[in-house]
Design a protein around this motif. Structure first.
Motif, PDB file in Angstrom:
ATOM      1  N   GLN A 151     -17.909   4.667 -20.684  1.00  0.00           N
ATOM      2  CA  GLN A 151     -17.147   5.835 -21.123  1.00  0.00           C
ATOM      3  C   GLN A 151     -17.195   5.893 -22.640  1.00  0.00           C
ATOM      4  N   PHE A 152     -17.081   7.095 -23.193  1.00  0.00           N
ATOM      5  CA  PHE A 152     -16.941   7.247 -24.640  1.00  0.00           C
ATOM      6  C   PHE A 152     -15.527   7.711 -24.942  1.00  0.00           C
ATOM      7  N   THR A 153     -14.899   7.113 -25.944  1.00  0.00           N
ATOM      8  CA  THR A 153     -13.583   7.602 -26.333  1.00  0.00           C
ATOM      9  C   THR A 153     -13.750   8.738 -27.348  1.00  0.00           C
ATOM     10  N   LEU A 154     -12.637   9.399 -27.635  1.00  0.00           N
ATOM     11  CA  LEU A 154     -12.631  10.464 -28.631  1.00  0.00           C
ATOM     12  C   LEU A 154     -13.141   9.965 -29.974  1.00  0.00           C
ATOM     13  N   ASP A 155     -12.898   8.699 -30.281  1.00  0.00           N
ATOM     14  CA  ASP A 155     -13.337   8.135 -31.554  1.00  0.00           C
ATOM     15  C   ASP A 155     -14.753   7.611 -31.506  1.00  0.00           C
ATOM     16  N   GLY A 156     -15.448   7.835 -30.392  1.00  0.00           N
ATOM     17  CA  GLY A 156     -16.841   7.412 -30.315  1.00  0.00           C
ATOM     18  C   GLY A 156     -17.029   5.945 -29.972  1.00  0.00           C
ATOM     19  N   VAL A 157     -15.969   5.305 -29.479  1.00  0.00           N
ATOM     20  CA  VAL A 157     -16.103   3.911 -29.068  1.00  0.00           C
ATOM     21  C   VAL A 157     -16.621   3.878 -27.633  1.00  0.00           C
ATOM     22  N   ARG A 158     -17.568   3.004 -27.388  1.00  0.00           N
ATOM     23  CA  ARG A 158     -18.099   2.853 -26.033  1.00  0.00           C
ATOM     24  C   ARG A 158     -17.272   1.825 -25.294  1.00  0.00           C
ATOM     25  N   ILE A 159     -16.837   2.205 -24.101  1.00  0.00           N
ATOM     26  CA  ILE A 159     -16.017   1.308 -23.281  1.00  0.00           C
ATOM     27  C   ILE A 159     -16.752   1.067 -21.971  1.00  0.00           C
TER      28      ILE A 159
ATOM     29  N   SER B 119     -10.765   6.506 -16.543  1.00  0.00           N
ATOM     30  CA  SER B 119     -10.491   7.327 -17.724  1.00  0.00           C
ATOM     31  C   SER B 119      -9.007   7.380 -18.031  1.00  0.00           C
TER      32      SER B 119
ATOM     33  N   VAL C 145      -7.846   3.834 -19.305  1.00  0.00           N
ATOM     34  CA  VAL C 145      -8.262   3.544 -20.680  1.00  0.00           C
ATOM     35  C   VAL C 145      -7.501   4.427 -21.670  1.00  0.00           C
ATOM     36  N   ALA C 146      -7.364   5.710 -21.345  1.00  0.00           N
ATOM     37  CA  ALA C 146      -6.636   6.621 -22.237  1.00  0.00           C
ATOM     38  C   ALA C 146      -5.220   6.119 -22.464  1.00  0.00           C
TER      39      ALA C 146
ATOM     40  N   ASP D 244     -20.385  10.629 -35.294  1.00  0.00           N
ATOM     41  CA  ASP D 244     -21.389   9.710 -34.762  1.00  0.00           C
ATOM     42  C   ASP D 244     -22.045  10.241 -33.493  1.00  0.00           C
TER      43      ASP D 244
ATOM     44  N   ARG E  20     -20.903  10.438 -30.619  1.00  0.00           N
ATOM     45  CA  ARG E  20     -20.419   9.839 -29.377  1.00  0.00           C
ATOM     46  C   ARG E  20     -18.998  10.316 -29.089  1.00  0.00           C
ATOM     47  N   GLY E  21     -18.210  10.399 -30.137  1.00  0.00           N
ATOM     48  CA  GLY E  21     -16.832  10.845 -29.988  1.00  0.00           C
ATOM     49  C   GLY E  21     -16.752  12.347 -30.164  1.00  0.00           C
TER      50      GLY E  21
ATOM     51  N   ILE F  83     -19.754  10.378 -18.251  1.00  0.00           N
ATOM     52  CA  ILE F  83     -19.307   9.531 -19.358  1.00  0.00           C
ATOM     53  C   ILE F  83     -18.390  10.288 -20.323  1.00  0.00           C
TER      54      ILE F  83
ATOM     55  N   LEU G 228     -13.546  10.665 -20.070  1.00  0.00           N
ATOM     56  CA  LEU G 228     -12.444  10.036 -20.799  1.00  0.00           C
ATOM     57  C   LEU G 228     -11.962  10.918 -21.948  1.00  0.00           C
ATOM     58  N   LYS G 229     -12.898  11.541 -22.663  1.00  0.00           N
ATOM     59  CA  LYS G 229     -12.504  12.381 -23.798  1.00  0.00           C
ATOM     60  C   LYS G 229     -11.615  13.539 -23.359  1.00  0.00           C
TER      61      LYS G 229
ATOM     62  N   GLN H 134      -8.213  12.098 -22.674  1.00  0.00           N
ATOM     63  CA  GLN H 134      -7.525  11.766 -23.919  1.00  0.00           C
ATOM     64  C   GLN H 134      -6.983  13.017 -24.612  1.00  0.00           C
TER      65      GLN H 134
END
Lengths: 241, 213
Positions: free
Chosen positions: A128-136, A160, A163-164, B112, B114-115, B146, B149-150, B153
């Protein structure tokens, strides 16, 4: 249309009510038990090589059997673990049953086979990708897990939400020096006890609208997205009981 | 600055729309290699770009840096015409549901990649605020799992319309994403804008149940 969202709405509620990381973990297991999942691990996939001593810090939540975890970090399996490599490079889930385990010499196969000895038999790893671009990477495991396409979507959505929520809990903590005004604290304390706006207003002799203003200000100070989260943070930093 | 172009101002904003078609071509054809969309005139435009489409253009000063297109589900849209295999049941046909398509931010403003960068968040906030003002509360989107999650969030509620398929070498799923004032508040926080006082995340922190279609 409404019924399609019912399940995720309930999921969202469940996870929003989880106040600690252990709560989130427990909520996940309850939701996933029917699919055969008995353990969960989620970790941040780092972009660079991480020192062995730092590797455990990348775990976001979850538990692997302790002996396996020790063995795993001692041998730096994170560098060869096919589930980690998949989570680092791919954009779709990987069912462990798809990993080739026939060649005993291959480190990837060896890791998967050793994991089995510790009870991690079947599983799935979801990037998964977070809003901040971190890969989980989130892995679910059990004796035998449901691998239907429907289950795959459930795993994606549940992971999701989990993790959120964990990220919210972890980053939602402001500085310990943040304080609420006495009235903000009182309003939030009553909200924590389940009082409605009207009841709070009655107790404090102010209007419902003013109660909402104080709660909004409290949320703002605690950088909370919801009153429920503000309560959690407030308790955590000792402003509420 | 977000500029919204729909049937009501299509002629007046004709020149901006031309910029948008060229922006789409630069990103989807030249950068991402979607060769099927390539056109000799350098404008990425298809049959869904009619007077019912809603184009949203994000400007940084005079530079067009981001774009997205909303298509009404009461008329044919990408899911029904191009990717019907992604939907298991009856696809949505509802005035409160729009399809979110051609989301494209210039590489330099993507962060980047990705986010969800600042420009991306401005665009998402753009359609959320537009939707809330028009009675639209759900988007249909075809995307890689993938990205789920965004959405969560950001405070969307998601529901998949079918199972994952491989399309153009990518795992793709059709998803519904429901949004409300809570989503708007989270996005306002993300872009660093104040959340209005009048906003309250429904009583005691629980959100309201999703509205009926």
């Amino acid at each position: 249309m409404h019924t399609l969202f019912r399940e995720t709405f309930e999921l969202a509620q469940d996870f929003n009510h989880a106040m600690t990381i252990e709560d989130v973990y427990a909520t996940m297991l309850v939701r996933l038990a029917r699919h055969g999942v008995t353990s969960v691990l989620a970790g941040i996939i780092p972009r660079t090589i991480v020192k062995p001593t730092d590797q455990p810090r990348y775990v976001v939540f979850g538990h692997w059997p302790e002996e396996w975890a020790t063995h795993y970090f001692e041998r730096q399996y994170v560098r060869r673990d096919p589930t980690i490599l998949h989570a680092a490079e791919q954009r779709h889930p990987l069912y462990w049953s798809e990993i080739d385990r026939t060649s005993g010499a291959d480190p990837a196969a060896r890791i998967m086979n050793e994991a089995q000895e510790f009870g991690l038999r079947d599983g799935i790893t979801i990037p998964q990708f977070t809003l901040d671009g971190v890969r989980i990477g989130v892995s679910f495991s059990g004796e035998h897990i449901d691998r239907s396409p429907k289950a795959t979507m459930v795993y994606t959505v549940v992971s999701s939400f989990a993790v959120a929520r964990v990220l919210q809990i972890r980053s939602g903590l402001p500085d310990d020096t943040v304080t609420l005004s006495p009235t903000q604290r009182e309003c939030l304390q009553y909200a924590a006890e389940g009082r409605t706006m009207v009841e709070i207003g009655d107790r404090l002799n102010i209007s419902e609208k003013t109660v909402e203003k104080h709660l909004a200000a409290a949320r703002e100070r605690l950088r909370a997205h919801s009153t429920t989260q503000a309560v959690a943070i407030g308790i955590r930093i000792g402003q509420l009981h | 600055m977000l500029v919204i172009i729909d049937g009501s101002n299509l002629e007046a904003e004709r020149w901006r729309l031309e910029d948008a078609y060229r922006h789409r071509h630069r990103i989807f054809v030249e950068e991402m290699g979607w060769e099927a969309l390539r056109r000799p005139d350098g404008r990425e435009i298809d049959r869904f770009d009619d007077e019912h489409a809603v184009h949203m253009l994000l400007y940084d000063g005079i530079e067009l840096i981001g774009y997205q297109r909303m298509l009404p589900t009461l008329r044919p849209y990408l899911l029904t015409e191009i990717y019907p295999q992604l939907c298991d049941g009856e696809p949505p046909h509802d005035p409160s549901v729009y399809e979110w398509t051609r989301f494209a931010v210039l590489a330099a403003h993507r962060g980047d990649g990705r986010g969800l960068g600042r420009a991306g968040a401005e665009l998402v906030l753009g359609y959320v605020e537009w939707g809330l003002s028009k009675g639209v509360h759900t988007v249909v989107v075809e995307l890689e799992p993938i990205q789920t999650l965004k959405f969560i969030q950001c405070g969307f509620l998601t529901a998949s319309l079918g199972i994952v398929h491989q399309i153009g070498g990518r795992s793709t799923v059709a998803m519904l994403a429901y949004f409300d004032e809570r989503t708007r508040a989270i996005l306002l926080n993300l872009v660093g804008r104040p959340v209005p006082d009048s906003y309250s995340t429904a009583r005691e922190g629980d959100r309201d149940a999703p509205r009926h279609a």
